[in-house]
Design a protein around this motif. Structure first.
Motif, PDB file in Angstrom:
ATOM      1  N   ILE A  57      39.951 -76.031   0.721  1.00 21.01           N
ATOM      2  CA  ILE A  57      40.089 -77.260   1.513  1.00 21.01           C
ATOM      3  C   ILE A  57      41.182 -78.134   0.902  1.00 21.01           C
ATOM      4  O   ILE A  57      41.215 -78.325  -0.315  1.00 21.01           O
ATOM      5  CB  ILE A  57      38.751 -78.043   1.509  1.00 21.01           C
ATOM      6  N   SER A  58      42.058 -78.642   1.736  1.00 20.99           N
ATOM      7  CA  SER A  58      43.023 -79.638   1.264  1.00 20.99           C
ATOM      8  C   SER A  58      42.948 -80.881   2.131  1.00 20.99           C
ATOM      9  O   SER A  58      42.893 -80.795   3.369  1.00 20.99           O
ATOM     10  CB  SER A  58      44.451 -79.107   1.302  1.00 20.99           C
ATOM     11  N   THR A  59      42.930 -82.022   1.457  1.00 21.15           N
ATOM     12  CA  THR A  59      43.063 -83.301   2.153  1.00 21.15           C
ATOM     13  C   THR A  59      44.402 -83.906   1.723  1.00 21.15           C
ATOM     14  O   THR A  59      45.193 -83.237   1.061  1.00 21.15           O
ATOM     15  CB  THR A  59      41.915 -84.259   1.761  1.00 21.15           C
ATOM     16  N   ASP A  60      44.621 -85.170   2.038  1.00 23.52           N
ATOM     17  CA  ASP A  60      45.886 -85.772   1.626  1.00 23.52           C
ATOM     18  C   ASP A  60      45.950 -86.012   0.120  1.00 23.52           C
ATOM     19  O   ASP A  60      47.020 -86.281  -0.415  1.00 23.52           O
ATOM     20  CB  ASP A  60      46.143 -87.081   2.390  1.00 23.52           C
ATOM     21  N   SER A  61      44.812 -85.892  -0.552  1.00 20.44           N
ATOM     22  CA  SER A  61      44.843 -86.201  -1.993  1.00 20.44           C
ATOM     23  C   SER A  61      44.222 -85.130  -2.885  1.00 20.44           C
ATOM     24  O   SER A  61      44.415 -85.173  -4.091  1.00 20.44           O
ATOM     25  CB  SER A  61      44.120 -87.535  -2.248  1.00 20.44           C
ATOM     26  N   GLU A  62      43.485 -84.181  -2.317  1.00 17.33           N
ATOM     27  CA  GLU A  62      42.766 -83.213  -3.160  1.00 17.33           C
ATOM     28  C   GLU A  62      42.847 -81.820  -2.569  1.00 17.33           C
ATOM     29  O   GLU A  62      43.006 -81.664  -1.354  1.00 17.33           O
ATOM     30  CB  GLU A  62      41.270 -83.546  -3.175  1.00 17.33           C
ATOM     31  N   THR A  63      42.632 -80.827  -3.449  1.00 17.97           N
ATOM     32  CA  THR A  63      42.458 -79.444  -2.988  1.00 17.97           C
ATOM     33  C   THR A  63      41.296 -78.855  -3.780  1.00 17.97           C
ATOM     34  O   THR A  63      41.253 -78.994  -5.004  1.00 17.97           O
ATOM     35  CB  THR A  63      43.744 -78.629  -3.235  1.00 17.97           C
ATOM     36  N   PHE A  64      40.338 -78.255  -3.082  1.00 21.01           N
ATOM     37  CA  PHE A  64      39.173 -77.696  -3.767  1.00 21.01           C
ATOM     38  C   PHE A  64      38.543 -76.614  -2.880  1.00 21.01           C
ATOM     39  O   PHE A  64      38.795 -76.557  -1.679  1.00 21.01           O
ATOM     40  CB  PHE A  64      38.141 -78.792  -4.073  1.00 21.01           C
ATOM     41  N   GLU A  65      37.704 -75.799  -3.498  1.00 18.08           N
ATOM     42  CA  GLU A  65      37.011 -74.752  -2.738  1.00 18.08           C
ATOM     43  C   GLU A  65      35.616 -75.240  -2.410  1.00 18.08           C
ATOM     44  O   GLU A  65      34.904 -75.716  -3.288  1.00 18.08           O
ATOM     45  CB  GLU A  65      36.932 -73.475  -3.571  1.00 18.08           C
ATOM     46  N   ALA A  66      35.233 -75.162  -1.154  1.00 12.30           N
ATOM     47  CA  ALA A  66      33.884 -75.587  -0.753  1.00 12.30           C
ATOM     48  C   ALA A  66      33.606 -75.077   0.653  1.00 12.30           C
ATOM     49  O   ALA A  66      34.514 -74.635   1.364  1.00 12.30           O
ATOM     50  CB  ALA A  66      33.769 -77.113  -0.787  1.00 12.30           C
ATOM     51  N   ASP A  67      32.316 -75.141   1.023  1.00 11.50           N
ATOM     52  CA  ASP A  67      31.936 -74.862   2.404  1.00 11.50           C
ATOM     53  C   ASP A  67      31.855 -76.193   3.159  1.00 11.50           C
ATOM     54  O   ASP A  67      31.710 -77.252   2.546  1.00 11.50           O
ATOM     55  CB  ASP A  67      30.557 -74.184   2.447  1.00 11.50           C
ATOM     56  N   ILE A  68      31.911 -76.111   4.469  1.00  8.11           N
ATOM     57  CA  ILE A  68      31.781 -77.319   5.297  1.00  8.11           C
ATOM     58  C   ILE A  68      30.637 -77.086   6.280  1.00  8.11           C
ATOM     59  O   ILE A  68      30.648 -76.105   7.037  1.00  8.11           O
ATOM     60  CB  ILE A  68      33.088 -77.613   6.063  1.00  8.11           C
ATOM     61  N   GLY A  69      29.632 -77.979   6.234  1.00 10.93           N
ATOM     62  CA  GLY A  69      28.532 -77.900   7.187  1.00 10.93           C
ATOM     63  C   GLY A  69      28.763 -78.876   8.324  1.00 10.93           C
ATOM     64  O   GLY A  69      29.161 -80.028   8.104  1.00 10.93           O
ATOM     65  N   ILE A  70      28.497 -78.397   9.553  1.00  9.52           N
ATOM     66  CA  ILE A  70      28.811 -79.196  10.747  1.00  9.52           C
ATOM     67  C   ILE A  70      27.570 -79.287  11.627  1.00  9.52           C
ATOM     68  O   ILE A  70      26.899 -78.279  11.890  1.00  9.52           O
ATOM     69  CB  ILE A  70      29.962 -78.531  11.532  1.00  9.52           C
ATOM     70  N   LYS A  71      27.266 -80.477  12.072  1.00  5.51           N
ATOM     71  CA  LYS A  71      26.122 -80.695  12.968  1.00  5.51           C
ATOM     72  C   LYS A  71      26.528 -81.701  14.034  1.00  5.51           C
ATOM     73  O   LYS A  71      27.091 -82.754  13.717  1.00  5.51           O
ATOM     74  CB  LYS A  71      24.950 -81.243  12.126  1.00  5.51           C
ATOM     75  N   ASP A  72      26.238 -81.385  15.281  1.00 10.09           N
ATOM     76  CA  ASP A  72      26.548 -82.297  16.393  1.00 10.09           C
ATOM     77  C   ASP A  72      27.989 -82.791  16.372  1.00 10.09           C
ATOM     78  O   ASP A  72      28.265 -83.972  16.626  1.00 10.09           O
ATOM     79  CB  ASP A  72      25.596 -83.503  16.374  1.00 10.09           C
ATOM     80  N   GLY A  73      28.878 -81.907  15.991  1.00  4.01           N
ATOM     81  CA  GLY A  73      30.305 -82.234  16.047  1.00  4.01           C
ATOM     82  C   GLY A  73      30.831 -82.965  14.834  1.00  4.01           C
ATOM     83  O   GLY A  73      32.035 -83.229  14.739  1.00  4.01           O
ATOM     84  N   LEU A  74      29.938 -83.326  13.910  1.00  2.00           N
ATOM     85  CA  LEU A  74      30.364 -84.079  12.723  1.00  2.00           C
ATOM     86  C   LEU A  74      30.264 -83.220  11.472  1.00  2.00           C
ATOM     87  O   LEU A  74      29.432 -82.303  11.396  1.00  2.00           O
ATOM     88  CB  LEU A  74      29.468 -85.309  12.536  1.00  2.00           C
ATOM     89  N   ILE A  75      31.084 -83.545  10.490  1.00  6.61           N
ATOM     90  CA  ILE A  75      30.953 -82.932   9.169  1.00  6.61           C
ATOM     91  C   ILE A  75      29.752 -83.589   8.497  1.00  6.61           C
ATOM     92  O   ILE A  75      29.711 -84.821   8.342  1.00  6.61           O
ATOM     93  CB  ILE A  75      32.234 -83.165   8.340  1.00  6.61           C
ATOM     94  N   THR A  76      28.742 -82.764   8.133  1.00  5.34           N
ATOM     95  CA  THR A  76      27.547 -83.352   7.508  1.00  5.34           C
ATOM     96  C   THR A  76      27.395 -82.934   6.052  1.00  5.34           C
ATOM     97  O   THR A  76      26.550 -83.476   5.343  1.00  5.34           O
ATOM     98  CB  THR A  76      26.267 -83.002   8.300  1.00  5.34           C
ATOM     99  N   ALA A  77      28.182 -81.958   5.614  1.00  9.90           N
ATOM    100  CA  ALA A  77      28.142 -81.588   4.193  1.00  9.90           C
ATOM    101  C   ALA A  77      29.461 -80.933   3.810  1.00  9.90           C
ATOM    102  O   ALA A  77      30.051 -80.193   4.611  1.00  9.90           O
ATOM    103  CB  ALA A  77      26.983 -80.620   3.929  1.00  9.90           C
TER     104      ALA A  77
END
Ligand code: DUC
Ligand code: ZN
Ligand code: ZN
Length: 494
Positions: free
Chosen positions: A15-35
């Motif tokens: 995962i990369s954002t504008d400030s960080e890069t890291f390895e992780a999973d992304i949990g999604i519920k009802d269209g939103l990132i929840t974890a």
């Protein structure tokens, strides 16, 4: 956490954002990132992102779609083809223009664009307003209402007969924007310089597309940009200069920012990857490369790269202006069309991100975090979308693009999903491509196939742009406030 607490789990990506890069999973519920964490449980649907870079979906904040130009030409893309094309290139939110033409009422213009987009868009969208007629009613009633309805930015033109505002009108618009908390985007080119050069060129029989770049001399951009900045400074209201092309303009903006001016700026793929000399083709072929301002020289390309890298130019947008190479757009008089009569603009909504990923990130000109900032996060902040979009974090919309950095692609018109019929980037070799694109947790593109229905995108009303806030959370106090009654207001922060 119970099995299937997530509708979707995106597993094992980088995962990369504008400030960080890291390895992780992304949990999604009802269209939103929840974890966002390593080792999340399976979702109802698991998406394997191993070997992929998981980035925020792109935000393209400068696109012309299903829009009638000032010269009366209709864009080749409607809200369906335009939004599909955006999605295939990794973009999950677009901000096209609702374009007012003189004599038209703003509420009707906005309602018309909103209705057409609602039926067709496959990704989320907002609108900027193009303001061509800042009369009393617009300034006192219609614009404040549009801003309250979530159209918190507007574009004005310093050139084009049908759109141009004079400096007096620009000051009126800027002071209204300062009062209401909206951001003014400015097309800065000196109208009379362009008109004067063009008239002399045409009198001498210089009609070919390449003369478009001669008429739009770099000084026309620099002079108007300087004037726009001065107007902004006079009453201390922020401005955003769109589609910055020339080296001198980049330097001017950098100097103004150093002086503390509230000037923001955008550039586009055509100023990184095309040159004025590309327009010099036989017959009218060069029309495919004509946009305003036009592509410049290698020095300007380098200056734009530098400006994007050091933050002088905070936004990288496509300025997708889709016109076909026929009588509907580029060639109203066929082969006899003179440069002044061609529709202005180049397509780029689908290639915007792949071009910068390949030539910027893969060639180490910018970092992956700068790529995310330039293509997504900064747009969200600049245009009042950061409460929902442009970042990967719990609580935000699950707008993601899974990029395969190993894919090699030769650009060709046939692979694109717009309705233009050519691309100025034909034949370029690109590395990296967004293979899976997700908007609010829905997979929009996978296996090179569209997965959603027309009209499934949503209108996103925007908050006040961050650019209109000072650090203390109020609009800048205008220099002339006491004498002229230009009081800044305290807006709620986003
Ligand atoms: N300005 C734009 O923003 N896009 C296309 C043409 C133009 O003049
Ligand atoms: Zn413009
Ligand atoms: Zn544009």
């Amino acid at each position: 956490m119970a099995l299937h607490d997530f509708d979707v789990t995106v597993r094992g990506g980088r995962i990369s954002t504008d400030s960080e890069t890291f390895e992780a999973d992304i949990g999604i519920k009802d269209g939103l990132i929840t974890a966002v964490a390593p080792g999340l449980p399976a979702g109802q649907r698991d998406i394997d992102a191993s070997g992929r870079w998981v980035l925020p979906g792109g935000i393209d904040s400068h696109v012309h779609i299903e829009q009638l130009s000032g010269m009366g030409m209709m864009c080749a893309d409607d809200f369906y083809s335009g939004s599909v094309s955006a999605a295939f290139g990794g973009t999950t939110t677009i901000i096209p223009f609702a374009a007012q033409h003189r004599g038209k009422r703003i509420p009707e213009v906005v309602a018309d664009y909103a209705e057409r987009a609602r039926e067709k868009a496959v990704i989320d969208y907002g609108f900027h307003l193009i303001l061509a007629d800042p009369d009393e009613r617009a300034l006192t009633l219609d614009l404040p209402q549009a801003i309250r309805d979530g159209i918190t930015s507007l574009k004005v033109y310093m050139t084009y007969n049908q759109l141009k505002l004079d400096d007096f009108q620009l000051l009126d618009v800027l002071s209204l924007a300062g009062r209401e908390g909206a951001l003014v985007m400015i097309h800065a080119e000196n109208h009379d310089m362009i008109r004067w050069i063009a008239q002399r060129l045409l009198e001498r029989g210089h009609t070919a597309p390449k003369y478009h770049a001669v008429a739009h001399d770099p000084l026309a951009e620099t002079e108007a940009s300087h004037r726009a900045i001065a107007l902004s400074r006079l009453i201390n209201v922020p401005v955003l200069l769109v589609h910055v092309a020339g080296a001198e303009t980049v330097e001017l903006i950098r100097a103004a920012q150093k002086l503390g001016s509230h000037v923001h700026a955008e550039s586009c793929p055509q100023y990184l990857f095309l040159k004025a000399e590309d327009i010099d083709l036989p017959g009218v072929e060069g029309a495919k490369f004509c946009c305003s301002p036009p592509p410049r020289d290698a020095r300007s390309q380098e200056a734009v790269w530098q400006g994007l890298k050091d933050g002088t130019l905070g936004l990288y947008s496509s300025d997708h202006a889709p016109y076909r190479f026929d009588a509907s757009g580029k060639l109203p008089q066929g082969e006899a069309t003179v440069f002044k009569d061609m529709a202005n603009g180049v397509p780029g909504i689908e290639l915007r991100m792949p071009l910068l990923f390949s030539e910027g990130v893969m060639k180490n000109r910018i970092s992956i975090n700068e790529f995310v900032a330039l293509t997504a996060t900064n747009h969200a902040r600049m245009y009042g979308l950061a409460h929902r979009k442009g970042h990967i974090a719990v609580g935000l919309d699950a707008d993601l693009a899974l990029w395969n950095p190993l894919t090699h692609t030769t650009v060709s018109t046939t692979m694109l999903h717009d309705n233009v019929g050519y691309t100025p980037y034909e034949g370029m070799q690109l590395q990296g491509w967004p293979e899976l694109v997700m908007s609010r947790g829905r997979v929009v593109v996978q296996d090179n196939t569209l997965q959603v229905q027309r009209g499934s995108g949503q209108y996103i009303p925007r908050l006040r742009p961050e650019a209109v806030f000072t650090k203390s959370g109020t609009t800048p106090a205008p220099r002339l406030s006491g004498m002229l009654g230009l009081k800044g207001k305290a807006w709620p922060t986003n």
